[in-house]
Design a protein around this motif. Structure first.
Motif, PDB file in Angstrom:
ATOM      1  N   THR A 112       0.895  -1.338  -0.074  1.00  0.00           N
ATOM      2  CA  THR A 112       0.149   0.069  -0.078  1.00  0.00           C
ATOM      3  C   THR A 112       0.760   1.302   0.092  1.00  0.00           C
ATOM      4  N   TYR A 158       2.098   1.916  -3.252  1.00  0.00           N
ATOM      5  CA  TYR A 158       1.099   2.085  -4.310  1.00  0.00           C
ATOM      6  C   TYR A 158       0.648   3.807  -4.117  1.00  0.00           C
ATOM      7  N   THR A 173      -5.202  -1.788   0.945  1.00  0.00           N
ATOM      8  CA  THR A 173      -5.730  -1.100  -0.226  1.00  0.00           C
ATOM      9  C   THR A 173      -6.534  -2.222  -0.911  1.00  0.00           C
TER      10      THR A 173
END
Length: 451
Positions: A113, A116, A135
């Protein structure tokens, strides 16, 4: 599709395209290769503006805060049109869940996450939070979801409930990095949850006032109008002692459309479109703010390029003046060397001649005059080291001064000058595209309003 939803989809599509295009204009970093392939961010980094110029996100971030069972996860699922967040009576959300749209359905945890969403890097520093950071990526294109990243926060409860990380501090950190904050109050169980109220009070003591909006969720669970009004008054009174922004007293009520009745109205006022409207408004504001940022960043970069050019011209002028002064000092140093060499040469020649003609001088001159000449020669022998030393000091001083004066300021070579020209051309093209995007976006808004 009715007119309102159709207009919303048109604006959402235009917003998505603008934000995506702006993100592309900021583009790749310096590794992209030729200057023409480098976006604004790469050029800014090359010019030392990495901290001033930041690449904007392609979507807005919407954080939903509220007590346990306030309907945060249920709203996200309804908005997306897909069940990506767990819901239920139990406390399902103990960490942060980010919901975003992507090319395929996927679930990310912890470090994935952070990678990202790179802006979350510091959030991972809260002890115990990383294992509770998730996520959910979905392919949904419902409503304006293509422009939105939802942040589902932990359900807040009072009592002995222990969180594995500092929940209030992490919510406050996240508040600094989102564009919109929705606060949901549950009218049934914990509408005035102390922990929720403490978070609300902290949020209101920061600069987030304009992006906070309050709603009473699950309004359909209080069927009696008088009971619903009592709950609204209770929430409003609690908020009044903790907040400073007046719009908080406008506390719309909403509920999710019932699947079993096809979404037909149940007689209770439902402001769920107002919730969606706040999201759409935040998208619109973000698009406009990002367009302004794009134009401002172009101006900042062009100013930095021009400053480099002016500094280069000033350095070249300074170097020319220093070269002239250095040449004069070098000439003076050379003259001093010539004088020193002449003095030493003359003395050496005089010594030779004096030795050869000493006897003749003694026979021709009186003994007094010969003695005076020998005394003068001895005096010159004594003074010559001092004269030579003085001339050497002059030579060294002039040489050192020439070296100092002749120091050149750095200047741009032809390759660097050409690169600056290419950077300037790229930024100029981006600025033109920014103006075009601005005009196209507002033309779309105007056309929607006329329908």
């Amino acid at each position: 599709m009715n007119g309102t939803s159709g207009a919303g989809e048109v604006i959402a599509s235009a917003s998505e395209q603008v934000l995506k295009r702006i993100n592309e204009l900021y583009g790749a970093g310096l590794s992209a290769g030729a200057p023409g392939a480098i976006g604004l961010k790469g050029i800014a980094d090359a010019l030392g503006l990495a901290k001033q110029i930041r690449k904007p996100r392609k979507k807005i971030s919407v954080m939903i805060v509220g007590n346990h069972s306030a309907g945060k996860s249920s709203f996200i699922n309804w908005y997306i049109g897909e069940r990506v967040c767990k819901t239920g009576v139990a406390i399902e959300t103990r960490g942060f869940i980010l919901c975003t749209s992507g090319r395929k359905r996927e679930t990310l945890t912890g470090d994935a996450t952070i990678r990202y969403f790179d802006y979350l890097e510091d959030l991972g520093g809260f002890q115990g939070l990383l294992p509770n950071l998730f996520t959910e990526i979905t392919t949904s294109t419902e409503r304006s979801f293509a422009c939105v990243d939802f942040v589902d926060t932990p359900g807040l409860v009072d009592g002995d409930m222990k969180y594995p990380f500092p929940v209030k501090d992490s919510i406050m950190w996240m508040a600094d990095h989102v564009d919109l904050i929705l606060v949901f109050f549950d009218p049934v169980s914990q509408a005035t949850c102390k922990r929720t109220m403490e978070v609300v009070e902290q949020l209101n003591n920061t600069h987030h006032l304009e992006k906070i909006h309050y709603f009473m969720s699950k309004a359909d669970e209080v069927t009696d109008e008088r009971d619903r009004q009592r709950v609204l008054i209770q929430i409003t009174q609690n908020l009044a002692t903790r907040i400073r922004n007046s719009h908080a007293f406008n506390l719309p009520t909403f509920y999710l459309p019932h699947e079993d009745d096809g979404g037909l109205p149940c007689g209770i006022p439902n402001a769920i479109e107002d919730v969606c409207g706040e999201i759409d408004k935040a998208i619109n504001q973000t698009v406009q703010k990002t367009l302004r940022q794009l134009k401002a960043d172009c101006a900042t970069i062009q100013a930095a390029i021009e400053q480099r050019r002016q500094q280069d011209a000033a350095n070249r002028e300074t170097n020319a003046a220093r070269t002239a002064r250095g040449a004069l000092l070098a000439a003076g140093s050379l003259l001093a060397l010539l004088l020193l060499a002449g003095a030493l040469g003359a003395r050496a020649a005089g010594a030779v001649c004096g030795a050869a003609s000493g006897a003749a001088a003694s026979s021709v001159c009186s003994s007094g005059l010969a003695q005076a000449l020998r005394s003068w020669d001895a005096r010159l022998d004594e003074l010559l080291p001092f004269i030579a030393g003085a001339l050497m000091c002059v030579v060294l001083a002039l040489g050192g001064a020439a070296k100092v004066v002749w120091r050149h300021e750095p200047v741009l070579d032809r390759r660097q000058q050409k690169r600056l020209e290419e950077y300037s051309a790229v930024v100029a093209r981006v600025a033109q595209q920014a103006e075009l995007l601005y005009e196209q976006y507002f033309l779309t808004l105007a056309n929607v309003e006329e329908r």
